[in-house]
Design a protein around this motif. Structure first.
Motif, short mmCIF file in Angstrom:
data_model
loop_
_atom_site.label_atom_id
_atom_site.label_comp_id
_atom_site.label_asym_id
_atom_site.label_seq_id
_atom_site.Cartn_x
_atom_site.Cartn_y
_atom_site.Cartn_z
N ASN A 150 1.13 -17.07 39.07
CA ASN A 150 1.00 -17.14 37.61
C ASN A 150 -0.38 -17.58 37.15
O ASN A 150 -0.54 -18.00 36.00
CB ASN A 150 2.06 -18.08 37.03
N GLN A 151 -1.38 -17.49 38.01
CA GLN A 151 -2.70 -18.03 37.68
C GLN A 151 -3.78 -16.98 37.44
O GLN A 151 -4.94 -17.33 37.20
CB GLN A 151 -3.17 -18.98 38.78
N PHE A 152 -3.42 -15.69 37.49
CA PHE A 152 -4.42 -14.62 37.33
C PHE A 152 -4.04 -13.71 36.17
O PHE A 152 -2.86 -13.43 35.96
CB PHE A 152 -4.52 -13.78 38.61
N ASP A 153 -5.05 -13.23 35.45
CA ASP A 153 -4.78 -12.25 34.40
C ASP A 153 -4.75 -10.85 35.01
O ASP A 153 -4.87 -10.69 36.23
CB ASP A 153 -5.80 -12.38 33.26
N GLY A 160 -6.55 -20.37 34.23
CA GLY A 160 -6.68 -21.80 33.97
C GLY A 160 -8.14 -22.24 33.99
O GLY A 160 -8.85 -21.99 34.97
N GLU A 161 -8.57 -22.88 32.93
CA GLU A 161 -9.98 -23.29 32.82
C GLU A 161 -10.39 -24.26 33.93
O GLU A 161 -11.48 -24.13 34.50
CB GLU A 161 -10.23 -23.92 31.45
N LEU A 162 -9.53 -25.21 34.25
CA LEU A 162 -9.87 -26.18 35.29
C LEU A 162 -10.04 -25.51 36.65
O LEU A 162 -10.99 -25.79 37.38
CB LEU A 162 -8.82 -27.29 35.38
N TYR A 163 -9.12 -24.59 36.99
CA TYR A 163 -9.25 -23.86 38.26
C TYR A 163 -10.54 -23.04 38.27
O TYR A 163 -11.26 -23.02 39.26
CB TYR A 163 -8.05 -22.94 38.50
N ALA A 164 -10.82 -22.35 37.18
CA ALA A 164 -12.02 -21.51 37.11
C ALA A 164 -13.28 -22.35 37.24
O ALA A 164 -14.22 -21.98 37.96
CB ALA A 164 -12.03 -20.72 35.81
N GLN A 165 -13.33 -23.50 36.56
CA GLN A 165 -14.50 -24.37 36.65
C GLN A 165 -14.67 -24.94 38.05
O GLN A 165 -15.79 -25.01 38.56
CB GLN A 165 -14.39 -25.52 35.64
N THR A 166 -13.56 -25.32 38.67
CA THR A 166 -13.64 -25.88 40.02
C THR A 166 -14.09 -24.83 41.02
O THR A 166 -14.95 -25.10 41.88
CB THR A 166 -12.27 -26.47 40.44
#
Length: 180
Positions: A150-153, A160-166
């Motif tokens: 559920n984490q990908f478009d 998720g912004e936090l996942y993308a930033q990390t």
């Protein structure tokens, strides 16, 4: 920016696995590079087969890809609190090739899993598996993608912004390490 060679290893063999999606998103965030995803669908390691037939062509190709890459990204699912057998098998086979393809290679590790810990245990075990190879294994930031389906478009980008930033931070560190 310098165009680097980036190799991705997915511990999941399924074509549509979230670990493959995570690798592709990492490659995109890594920036300009020639990205290749390795094929880990290898025969099971068997010392008798190695003695009789030598190193399989697919294994040698993987070792050569590792050696030629400027950096490597590995994404592992968590199967029974550890990395997949396919990934461990690939590491075992590559250890049998001549030369030391992993030596001093910049490597970033990440994980994607359905559970709430996002493959954290599998990633910790995988880091231990890498120690004998002496890569330049990045210590973080750690990317443990929980509830990964559920984490990908629809374009394969992290939602998720936090996942993308990390992940961006990890890829920035990997690029810097590759250019070092």
């Amino acid at each position: 920016m310098t165009d680097l060679t980036l190799l991705g290893l997915s511990g999941a063999l399924r074509a549509a696995s979230t670990n493959r999606k995570l690798l592709r998103e990492a490659a995109r965030l890594f920036g300009p590079s020639t990205y290749t995803e390795a094929d880990l669908n290898l025969p099971l390691y068997d010392g008798d087969d190695e003695a009789a037939q030598g190193i399989p062509e697919a294994v040698q190709r993987l070792a050569d890809q590792i050696a030629a890459a400027d950096a490597v990204i590995i994404s592992t699912p968590e199967y029974n609190k550890g990395p997949s057998g396919a990934l461990k098998n690939a590491l075992d086979w590559v250890s049998r090739t001549s030369g030391k393809p992993w030596a001093d290679k910049p490597v970033a590790v990440m994980s994607a899993a359905g559970g709430r810990a996002g493959g954290e245990r599998a990633q910790a075990v995988l880091r231990g598996f890498m120690v004998p190879f002496q890569p330049r294994l990045l210590s973080g930031p750690e990317v443990h993608l929980a509830d990964s389906s559920n984490q990908f478009d629809e374009n394969g980008h992290l939602t998720g912004e936090l996942y993308a930033q990390t992940l961006q931070s990890l890829m920035d560190k990997l690029r810097a390490e590759a250019l070092r």
